[in-house]
Motif scaffolding. Structure first.
Motif, short mmCIF file in Angstrom:
data_model
loop_
_atom_site.label_atom_id
_atom_site.label_comp_id
_atom_site.label_asym_id
_atom_site.label_seq_id
_atom_site.Cartn_x
_atom_site.Cartn_y
_atom_site.Cartn_z
N GLY A 253 0.78 -1.23 0.00
CA GLY A 253 0.00 0.00 0.00
C GLY A 253 0.81 1.27 0.00
N SER A 355 -3.13 0.87 4.65
CA SER A 355 -4.46 0.45 4.21
C SER A 355 -5.15 1.62 3.54
CB SER A 355 -5.30 -0.03 5.40
OG SER A 355 -4.69 -1.14 6.03
N GLY A 356 -6.01 1.28 2.57
CA GLY A 356 -6.83 2.30 1.91
C GLY A 356 -6.11 3.00 0.78
N SER A 361 -4.89 4.22 7.09
CA SER A 361 -4.14 3.86 8.29
C SER A 361 -2.76 3.33 7.93
CB SER A 361 -4.89 2.80 9.11
OG SER A 361 -4.96 1.57 8.40
N ARG A 363 0.10 0.53 9.17
CA ARG A 363 0.36 -0.68 9.96
C ARG A 363 1.70 -0.48 10.67
NH1 ARG A 363 -2.87 -4.51 12.02
NH2 ARG A 363 -2.04 -6.62 11.90
N ASP A 389 -2.69 -0.77 14.05
CA ASP A 389 -3.01 0.16 12.96
C ASP A 389 -3.15 1.57 13.52
OD1 ASP A 389 -3.03 -1.72 10.92
OD2 ASP A 389 -5.09 -2.32 11.37
#
Length: 477
Positions: A253, A355-356, A361, A363, A389
């Motif tokens: 990501g 993420s996203g 967020s 990690r 997260d």
């Protein structure tokens, strides 16, 4: 002994200029420290012990004659103090603002080691030169004789500008080329105004121009002018480009929208402060307003980013660094300023993924310090299972900078580089593998301090003058 204005460190306490309250300074990009008044500058200068071996001077990259200009300030002889300060430092008012004195001169002050609190060297240095500007003592270069030799300088950062100033004072014809629309390099576009207000840099640019330095801005070497054309045009070339290639994040990501480079973020903020039209700020791409911001890194650039995000109105600002506070490379003073302004630091934290898209967020892997590495610093190790997260709407990568591939970009395969991609240059002189071509500052050292770039620029100017003299001496024989 009663007439001695110095050695008052046992009776006079260390006293920094008043710092603006965090809630007020977080609303703008003005510098956070007030100016010393004349009496306070004299008082604080009088604390200097005038020690026989001045560690402040030996630990300054420029070897500034600090004890002498502190004594002159204590005696009220400010013009002489300025002249001594300017003799070794091209931009003392800038170094007074942005040098990490806690790691250099002040960190090695003898009275600091004895528990009395260091002399406020940086603030006095700033006061001396700001006074010099106010009094009209700072004047453009006025060489007694113009010379025919011409030097081209690639990069209008502190190293290039220091060399330009020294060469113009010798009467050399100087042209500085820079890719940006304003000179100053990272002093203009990388360092936020709360550490270095931009009119301080711009007045130096104006002074250099008034002294006869020619600036060719918005000029990309390799596109607008070739390196070979520059060598043909000038008797010597100085490469002072700095290092602008950002180190990248790895992990799942890492290419998501909302994950941005520190240099882009800071440049956008500084352009916006100049009043430039900046679409990336207006559309929110490089604007922290209303966002949960996570900055990754532990150097001074990371500190600039977190404190900028606070001023832009971020909802929260968190800094992740994989080592602990003691082992971070950035200035401890800057960390303290950031904490006062509401930044939260997550030490021993390593990003493992995101993420996203746009990012939502980070990690985060918790770390611990293990055995020392080859540099003597303890190496961070992962703690198994300690992962969480961290919510984020904007992630800023402040992982440091690397050199661009200049031999490839400029079509100069003979220009030798190190295994890190920095230009291989002779110590102090800056001479490279190409005749008549010199290199200074971060493009030689790797990402470093403004004060080291100034030192390199001044040393290189001296070497060029010596090299110009050599063929004349041979011809005279």
């Amino acid at each position: 002994m009663s007439d001695n204005p110095m050695l008052k460190f046992t009776t006079v306490m260390r006293d920094m200029p008043e710092k603006r309250p965090p809630d007020l300074r977080a609303q703008d990009f003005r510098e956070i420290y007030a100016e010393y008044a004349a009496d306070k500058a004299r008082e604080q200068s009088s604390r200097c012990s005038q020690c026989g071996v001045p560690y402040c001077q030996s630990h300054c990259p420029l070897h500034n004659n600090i004890p002498d200009w502190l004594r002159l300030t204590a005696e009220g002889r400010l013009k002489e103090a300025y002249e001594i300060s300017q003799a070794t430092n091209t931009f003392p008012e800038i170094c007074g603002r942005i040098c990490p004195q806690d790691r250099l001169c002040e960190g090695n002050c003898v009275i600091e080691q004895s528990g009395h609190g260091t002399v406020t060297i940086g603030q006095v240095e700033k006061y001396i030169t700001d006074t010099a500007w106010d009094e009209g003592w700072v004047t453009p270069a006025a060489p007694t004789q113009e010379r025919s030799e011409s030097v081209g300088i690639i990069g209008a950062g502190p190293g290039g500008l220091a060399a330009a100033d020294m060469l113009r004072r010798e009467g050399v014809q100087v042209t500085v080329y820079d890719r940006y629309d304003r000179g100053g390099g990272l002093m203009t576009y990388g360092i936020p105004g709360f550490k270095l207000e931009k009119d301080v840099v711009m007045r130096r640019m104006a002074q250099l121009e008034a002294g006869g330095v020619n600036f060719r801005l918005n000029c990309n070497v390799g596109e607008d002018i070739t390196f070979d054309e520059m060598r043909a045009k000038h008797d010597a070339l100085i490469i002072a480009t700095g290092v602008y290639k950002s180190r990248e994040l790895q992990g799942p990501g890492s290419g998501a929208k909302g994950i941005v480079r520190a240099i882009d973020y800071l440049t956008t903020s500084n352009r916006q402060s100049f009043g430039d039209a900046v679409p990336e700020f207006d559309d929110g791409t490089l604007n922290a307003s209303g966002k949960r911001v996570v900055v990754i890194g532990g150097g001074d650039t990371a500190m600039d980013c977190v404190r900028t995000a606070i001023r832009q109105g971020a909802t929260s600002v968190k800094c992740l660094y994989r080592r602990d506070r003691t082992n971070m490379p950035g200035s401890q003073r800057e960390v303290a300023n950031a904490e006062e302004e509401g930044v939260e630091f997550a030490w021993l934290s390593l990003p493992k993924g995101f993420s996203g898209d746009p990012v939502t967020s980070v990690r985060v892997q918790q770390m611990r310090l293990g055995a020392p590495d080859i540099t003597g610093r303890q190496s961070p190790e992962e703690i198994e299972g300690a992962v969480h997260d961290e919510p984020a709407d904007l992630v800023i990568k402040a992982l440091g900078f690397e050199a661009e591939e200049l031999p490839v970009l400029w079509g100069q395969p003979e220009l030798q580089v190190t295994r890190w991609g920095t230009i291989k240059a002779e110590f102090t002189s800056g001479r490279t593998s190409l005749p008549g071509v010199y290199a200074i500052g971060d493009i030689v050292r790797g990402a470093s301090l403004v004060v080291w770039a100034i030192r390199d620029g001044r040393d290189c100017a001296d070497a060029i003058m010596a090299d110009f003299a050599t063929p004349q001496a041979v011809a005279a024989e």
